[in-house]
Enzyme design. Structure first.
Site, PDB file in Angstrom:
ATOM      1  N   LYS A 273       0.865  -1.296   0.021  1.00  0.00           N
ATOM      2  CA  LYS A 273      -0.179   0.007   0.026  1.00  0.00           C
ATOM      3  C   LYS A 273       0.968   1.248   0.230  1.00  0.00           C
ATOM      4  O   LYS A 273       2.040   1.191   0.526  1.00  0.00           O
ATOM      5  CB  LYS A 273      -0.880  -0.041   1.258  1.00  0.00           C
ATOM      6  CG  LYS A 273      -2.121  -0.956   1.240  1.00  0.00           C
ATOM      7  CD  LYS A 273      -2.830  -0.852   2.380  1.00  0.00           C
ATOM      8  CE  LYS A 273      -4.068  -1.942   2.680  1.00  0.00           C
ATOM      9  NZ  LYS A 273      -5.121  -1.453   1.388  1.00  0.00           N
ATOM     10  N   ARG A 347     -10.831 -10.844   1.373  1.00  0.00           N
ATOM     11  CA  ARG A 347     -11.850 -11.902   0.495  1.00  0.00           C
ATOM     12  C   ARG A 347     -11.272 -13.307   0.540  1.00  0.00           C
ATOM     13  O   ARG A 347     -11.750 -14.081   0.714  1.00  0.00           O
ATOM     14  CB  ARG A 347     -12.066 -11.599  -0.911  1.00  0.00           C
ATOM     15  CG  ARG A 347     -10.761 -11.440  -1.802  1.00  0.00           C
ATOM     16  CD  ARG A 347     -11.269 -10.474  -2.973  1.00  0.00           C
ATOM     17  NE  ARG A 347     -11.285  -9.094  -2.558  1.00  0.00           N
ATOM     18  CZ  ARG A 347     -11.677  -7.896  -3.364  1.00  0.00           C
ATOM     19  NH1 ARG A 347     -11.968  -8.576  -4.496  1.00  0.00           N
ATOM     20  NH2 ARG A 347     -11.738  -6.737  -3.004  1.00  0.00           N
TER      21      ARG A 347
HETATM   22  N1  BES Z   1      -8.290  -3.586   4.197  1.00  0.00           N
HETATM   23  C1  BES Z   1      -8.447  -3.003   2.725  1.00  0.00           C
HETATM   24  C2  BES Z   1      -9.819  -2.259   2.613  1.00  0.00           C
HETATM   25  C3  BES Z   1      -9.771  -1.006   3.352  1.00  0.00           C
HETATM   26  C4  BES Z   1      -9.585   0.261   2.824  1.00  0.00           C
HETATM   27  C5  BES Z   1     -10.594  -0.802   4.714  1.00  0.00           C
HETATM   28  C6  BES Z   1      -9.560   1.445   3.494  1.00  0.00           C
HETATM   29  C7  BES Z   1     -10.711   0.172   5.267  1.00  0.00           C
HETATM   30  C8  BES Z   1     -10.457   1.414   4.780  1.00  0.00           C
HETATM   31  C9  BES Z   1      -8.577  -3.939   1.871  1.00  0.00           C
HETATM   32  O1  BES Z   1      -7.955  -5.291   2.118  1.00  0.00           O
HETATM   33  C10 BES Z   1      -8.117  -3.762   0.394  1.00  0.00           C
HETATM   34  O2  BES Z   1      -6.715  -3.505   0.555  1.00  0.00           O
HETATM   35  N2  BES Z   1      -8.607  -3.601  -0.325  1.00  0.00           N
HETATM   36  C11 BES Z   1      -8.295  -3.100  -1.850  1.00  0.00           C
HETATM   37  C12 BES Z   1      -8.854  -3.844  -2.748  1.00  0.00           C
HETATM   38  C13 BES Z   1      -8.367  -3.903  -4.066  1.00  0.00           C
HETATM   39  C14 BES Z   1      -6.906  -4.122  -4.016  1.00  0.00           C
HETATM   40  C15 BES Z   1      -9.249  -4.816  -4.980  1.00  0.00           C
HETATM   41  C16 BES Z   1      -8.795  -1.733  -1.897  1.00  0.00           C
HETATM   42  O3  BES Z   1      -9.905  -1.325  -1.273  1.00  0.00           O
HETATM   43  O4  BES Z   1      -8.104  -0.901  -2.521  1.00  0.00           O
HETATM   44 MN    MN Z   2      -5.656  -5.143   1.785  1.00  0.00          MN
END
Ligand code: BES
Ligand code: MN
Ligand code: ZN
Length: 492
Positions: A273, A347
Site C-alpha cells: 500500500k 476475501r
Molecule cells: N483492508 C482493505 C480495505 C480498506 C481500505 C478498509 C480502507 C478500510 C479502509 C482491503 O484489504 C484492501 O486493501 N482492499 C483493496 C482491494 C483492491 C486491491 C481490489 C482496496 O480497497 O483498495
Molecule cells: Mn488489503
C-alpha cells in the site's frame, strides 16, 4: 458510568437537570423545571430569550438559588425533521456535554429521548447504548492526567420504572459495552494486536462467560483442513495465522454463523500500500473484533439462539516468504483462488471462513469485513455496505441498520457480476476485471464460497472509524456489533 431509573418523586432537589427541546419556548414548560424556584425560572427565561437552540447547540446554566446546580439544555433541531438518527446523536451529545462541563451526575426524563414511533423500552435501549458509546475513550496507552480522566458517575432517568425498562437498561448497557470492547481491540496497534493476541481475546471471552466455547486452530490444523487462503495470506508474516471458533447456544438448534475478517495489519503484501493507504490498517481486524464481542453480548443477554463465530486471523506482510500475485491457492471448498493482487487479502481468508461455515448447515451466514476502499468511495463514511444472495435479507439488513444505528445500505449483487471475477488459471480471481464497482466484485467473490446458504455480507470499511459530528471519540467505531446482535434477536 452508572444508570438508574427513578420516579418523578425520587428526583433530588439538588440534581443537575438535562433537557432536550425542539425550541426555546419548550424550555420553561418542561416538567423537570416545574419544581424550580421562581427566581431560577426567571433567570433561565431571561437567559434563553435570545438563545439559539439548533440540533447542535447546548446551553449550560448555573441556577442563582443554588450555583452548584446546573441545567443543561440540548437543542434537537426542527421538530418535523426529527428522526431516530437524532435520538442516537442526542444521547451521545448529553455525555459529551457532561464530560466537557465536568458534571458528574444528572437526571433526564425518558420522554426527552423523544419516543415518537418507539416504545419507551426501545428508546431506552438506544439511549443507554449511545451514552455508553459516547463515554468511551481509547486511553490505554496514555498517561493519566492529574485528577484523572473526566468521568461521569451517574445518570438517572426519570420514568415509570418497571421490569421491562430495567431489562431495556441492561440490554442497552450490555450492547454499548461490547461495542466499546470491540473498539478497544480495533484501536490497539498492530504491533500488539497480532493474530495470537486476537485469539487470546476470544479465549478470554470463553473464560469470562461459561456459555461460550472458544477454540483456536493453530497453523498446522489450518493447513490440515485445507485452508489454502488463510495460509497463503499469512505466509509473508512471522506471525502465525490463527483460526478462531466461538460457539454459543444449544447444539441441537440450527445455527447462525458470523464470519469476521481478522487481518491484524494490512500492508497490502507485495502489492504494498502507499503511505496514506496503510494508515489505520491495524483496524483491518474490525470485523473479527465485532464478531467476538457480538457473541459476548448475545451470550450475556442469553438470547435463545445458536451462534457460531469464525475469525480467520492473519497479518498481511511483504517478505521473502509472501504469497505472490499469480499464486493459485486451494481453499477449503476445493475451489482455487487466482491471486491478482495481494492487497485484496480479506476475501481470500474469508473464502476459507465461509467455506468452513457451510459445515454447520447454517440458517444464515453473516460476514463482517473491512473489505474494500471502494465501499467507502461509493457510500461515504455514514453507512456500511450491505450485500446478500437473498432479496429478503437485504430488506431485513437495511431495517436492522436503521433500527440500531449500525447503518447498512443495500447494494446490487446480480449473477452478471460473477463474470467480473472469473479466473484465468484458477476458479475465482481475487480482483475484478475493471477498476469499477470494487465493493461489488469483492462481494461477488465471497458469494462463490457460501454455497446456497442464506448469506449477508456487511462491508464495514465505510464505518470503520468515527467521523466528526458523531460525538464519538476518534478511532474505531465498533461497526458490526449492534448489527450482528440485532440480527440474532430477529432470528430467534
Ligand atoms: N483492508 C482493505 C480495505 C480498506 C481500505 C478498509 C480502507 C478500510 C479502509 C482491503 O484489504 C484492501 O486493501 N482492499 C483493496 C482491494 C483492491 C486491491 C481490489 C482496496 O480497497 O483498495
Ligand atoms: Mn488489503
Ligand atoms: Zn484488508
Amino acid at each position: 458510568m452508572k444508570f438508574s431509573l427513578i420516579t418523578n418523586k425520587q428526583v433530588s432537589t439538588s440534581a443537575n437537570i438535562i433537557l432536550t427541546v425542539f425550541s426555546v419556548k419548550d424550555v420553561l414548560a418542561h416538567p423537570l423545571l416545574k419544581p424550580l424556584a421562581a427566581e431560577d425560572k426567571k433567570y433561565i427565561a431571561g437567559a434563553i430569550a435570545n438563545a439559539k437552540l439548533g440540533r447542535k447547540d447546548i446551553l449550560v446554566y448555573n441556577l442563582p438559588s443554588a450555583p452548584q446546580r446546573r441545567i443543561v439544555i440540548l437543542g434537537l433541531g426542527e421538530k418535523n425533521k426529527w428522526s431516530r438518527h437524532n435520538l442516537l446523536l442526542a444521547a451521545r451529545r448529553i455525555v459529551v456535554a457532561l464530560k466537557t462541563h465536568r458534571i458528574q451526575s444528572a437526571i433526564i426524563g425518558l420522554d426527552d429521548f423523544n419516543t415518537r414511533g418507539l416504545t419507551p423500552a426501545s428508546a431506552l435501549v438506544l439511549a443507554i447504548q449511545n451514552m455508553i458509546m459516547a463515554s468511551f475513550d481509547f486511553v490505554d496507552y496514555k498517561a493519566k492526567p492529574e485528577g484523572g480522566w473526566p468521568e461521569i458517575e451517574e445518570i438517572s432517568i426519570v420514568c415509570r420504572p418497571s421490569k421491562t425498562l430495567e431489562r431495556a437498561l441492561n440490554e442497552g448497557l450490555t450492547i454499548g459495552q461490547e461495542v466499546n470492547e470491540c473498539r478497544r481491540l480495533s484501536n490497539t496497534p498492530g504491533g500488539i494486536m497480532t493474530p495470537r493476541k486476537l485469539a487470546q481475546e476470544a479465549l478470554a471471552v470463553g473464560k469470562r462467560i461459561k456459555s461460550v466455547k472458544v477454540k483456536v486452530l493453530p497453523e498446522a490444523k489450518i493447513k490440515e483442513l485445507g485452508m489454502g487462503g488463510v495460509i497463503g495470506v499469512s505466509q509473508g508474516s512471522s506471525e502465525k495465522p490463527q483460526f478462531i471458533i466461538m460457539e454459543y447456544g444449544p447444539v441441537k438448534k440450527t445455527p447462525i454463523v458470523f464470519v469476521g475478517k481478522g487481518v491484524t495489519f494490512d500492508t497490502g503484501g507485495l502489492n504494498l500500500k502507499p503511505s496514506d493507504g496503510i494508515y489505520e490498517m491495524h483496524m483491518d481486524m474490525s470485523g473479527g473484533a465485532a464478531v467476538i464481542h457480538a457473541i459476548e453480548a448475545i451470550a450475556k443477554l442469553k438470547l435463545p439462539v445458536r451462534v457460531i463465530g469464525l475469525v480467520p486471523a492473519v497479518e498481511n506482510m511483504p517478505s521473502g516468504s509472501s504469497y505472490h500475485p499469480g499464486d493459485l491457492l486451494k481453499t477449503i471448498t476445493g475451489k482455487t483462488i487466482e491471486i491478482l493482487n495481494t492487497d485484496a487479502e480479506g476475501r481470500v481468508i474469508l473464502a476459507d471462513g465461509l467455506g468452513y461455515a457451510q459445515r454447520y448447515k447454517p440458517s444464515l451466514v453473516i460476514d463482517v469485513a473491512t473489505l474494500t476502499g471502494a465501499a467507502v468511495v461509493a457510500l461515504g463514511q455514514r453507512t456500511n455496505a450491505l450485500f446478500s444472495n437473498k432479496e429478503k435479507l437485504l430488506r431485513l439488513g437495511k431495517d436492522v441498520g436503521d433500527a440500531t444505528g449500525d447503518y447498512a445500505w443495500p447494494m446490487p449483487l446480480w449473477e452478471e457480476y460473477d463474470d467480473d471475477i472469473k479466473g484465468t488459471f484458477g476458479d475465482v480471481a481475487n480482483l475484478g476485471k475493471t477498476r469499477y464497482g470494487g465493493s461489488i466484485t469483492g462481494a461477488a467473490f465471497l458469494k462463490q464460497f457460501v454455497g446456497d446458504f442464506p448469506w449477508i455480507h456487511l462491508d464495514i470499511a465505510p464505518m470503520m472509524t468515527t467521523i466528526d459530528g458523531q460525538y464519538l471519540s476518534k478511532g474505531s467505531s465498533g461497526a458490526g456489533v449492534r448489527f450482528l446482535v440485532e440480527m440474532a434477536k430477529r432470528f430467534v
